[in-house]
Design an enzyme around this catalytic site. Structure first.
Site, mmCIF file in Angstrom:
data_model
loop_
_atom_site.group_PDB
_atom_site.id
_atom_site.type_symbol
_atom_site.label_atom_id
_atom_site.label_comp_id
_atom_site.label_asym_id
_atom_site.label_seq_id
_atom_site.Cartn_x
_atom_site.Cartn_y
_atom_site.Cartn_z
ATOM 1 C CG ASP A 210 -1.886 1.040 1.377
ATOM 2 O OD1 ASP A 210 -1.892 1.941 0.531
ATOM 3 O OD2 ASP A 210 -2.657 1.044 2.360
ATOM 4 C CG PHE B 153 -9.979 -1.542 3.659
ATOM 5 C CD1 PHE B 153 -8.710 -1.580 4.200
ATOM 6 C CD2 PHE B 153 -10.931 -2.443 4.124
ATOM 7 C CE1 PHE B 153 -8.371 -2.495 5.188
ATOM 8 C CE2 PHE B 153 -10.609 -3.369 5.123
ATOM 9 C CZ PHE B 153 -9.320 -3.391 5.651
HETATM 10 P P1 5GP Z 1 1.886 -0.634 3.809
HETATM 11 O O1 5GP Z 1 2.951 -0.682 4.844
HETATM 12 O O2 5GP Z 1 2.388 -0.973 2.418
HETATM 13 O O3 5GP Z 1 1.129 0.667 3.824
HETATM 14 O O4 5GP Z 1 0.790 -1.699 4.188
HETATM 15 C C1 5GP Z 1 1.044 -3.056 4.083
HETATM 16 C C2 5GP Z 1 0.138 -3.869 4.973
HETATM 17 O O5 5GP Z 1 -1.064 -3.169 5.291
HETATM 18 C C3 5GP Z 1 -0.289 -5.114 4.240
HETATM 19 O O6 5GP Z 1 0.570 -6.177 4.503
HETATM 20 C C4 5GP Z 1 -1.675 -5.365 4.784
HETATM 21 O O7 5GP Z 1 -1.596 -6.130 5.947
HETATM 22 C C5 5GP Z 1 -2.195 -3.996 5.140
HETATM 23 N N1 5GP Z 1 -3.054 -3.434 4.079
HETATM 24 C C6 5GP Z 1 -2.742 -2.492 3.161
HETATM 25 N N2 5GP Z 1 -3.787 -2.220 2.358
HETATM 26 C C7 5GP Z 1 -4.794 -3.030 2.783
HETATM 27 C C8 5GP Z 1 -6.147 -3.247 2.338
HETATM 28 O O8 5GP Z 1 -6.680 -2.654 1.389
HETATM 29 N N3 5GP Z 1 -6.858 -4.180 3.036
HETATM 30 C C9 5GP Z 1 -6.354 -4.875 4.092
HETATM 31 N N4 5GP Z 1 -7.144 -5.761 4.673
HETATM 32 N N5 5GP Z 1 -5.083 -4.692 4.540
HETATM 33 C C10 5GP Z 1 -4.325 -3.792 3.876
#
Ligand code: 5GP
Length: 178
Positions: A106, A155
């Site tokens: 993300d 999300f």
């Molecule tokens: P980042 O550090 O890249 O912002 O987020 C990574 C982590 O956030 C992912 O491993 C996941 O657990 C969670 N995450 C990010 N986007 C989503 C989403 O749209 N849905 C869900 N359920 N988890 C997300």
């Protein structure tokens, strides 16, 4: 399109299991071709990547090992911006090609933190394999080597991803209905 209610929120199907598995075939083919002589160590980032890792590893046909780390950065539908490591590395990564297996990138904060940690532990090369990638919200300097699918900045749940611990068991991916 099917709808599911999880706790207080409604979600509807956005990516079917069939489409997910086809995209994993593509990721596996690329890894099998590029890392054939590298003896890679795959590291599955728990919890969310468990389903992707299982389906991906069934398609990996080159010599390799797999291990697991556990991190948490989300609370509800929002990233907290800080990453807690709940189960750490216990493998010797010195000189290894390491492939981090992530469910979704993300902002990229989680995977970048882990990649830097593995580099500092002496890995020869660190690659990121992610099932899903949100290009609109990711830091521009973070570029996964292997991406199943690009998705918009919304999300989602299912296929390993949760909303407050629920929905990980859904075989398709669902997007939050606003
Ligand atoms: P980042 O550090 O890249 O912002 O987020 C990574 C982590 O956030 C992912 O491993 C996941 O657990 C969670 N995450 C990010 N986007 C989503 C989403 O749209 N849905 C869900 N359920 N988890 C997300």
């Amino acid at each position: 399109m099917a709808r599911v209610k999880i706790l207080d929120k409604e979600f509807e199907t956005s990516i079917t299991e069939e489409t997910i598995l086809k995209s994993i075939d593509g990721v596996a083919d690329k890894i099998n071709a590029e890392l054939a002589d590298k003896n890679p160590l795959f590291v599955c980032v728990l919890n969310g990547a468990f389903m992707f890792a299982a389906d991906l590893m069934k398609r990996i046909s080159i010599p390799c090992q797999i291990s697991f780390v556990k991190v948490a950065s989300y609370s509800g539908t929002q990233t907290t911006g800080s990453v807690k490591q709940l189960i750490g590395f216990n493998e010797d990564v010195k000189g290894r090609t390491v492939v981090l297996i992530e469910d979704i990138v993300d902002t990229g904060i989680t995977i970048d933190g882990l990649a830097k940690q593995v580099e500092s532990m002496g890995a020869a090369d660190v690659k990121i394999a992610t099932m899903l990638f949100k290009p609109e919200s990711c830091r521009p300097d973070i570029k996964p080597s292997y991406i199943g699918m690009n998705i918009p900045n919304a999300f989602i749940v299912g296929y390993g991803l949760d909303y407050d611990g629920y929905g990980r068991n859904l075989k398709d991916i669902y997007t939050l209905v606003k």
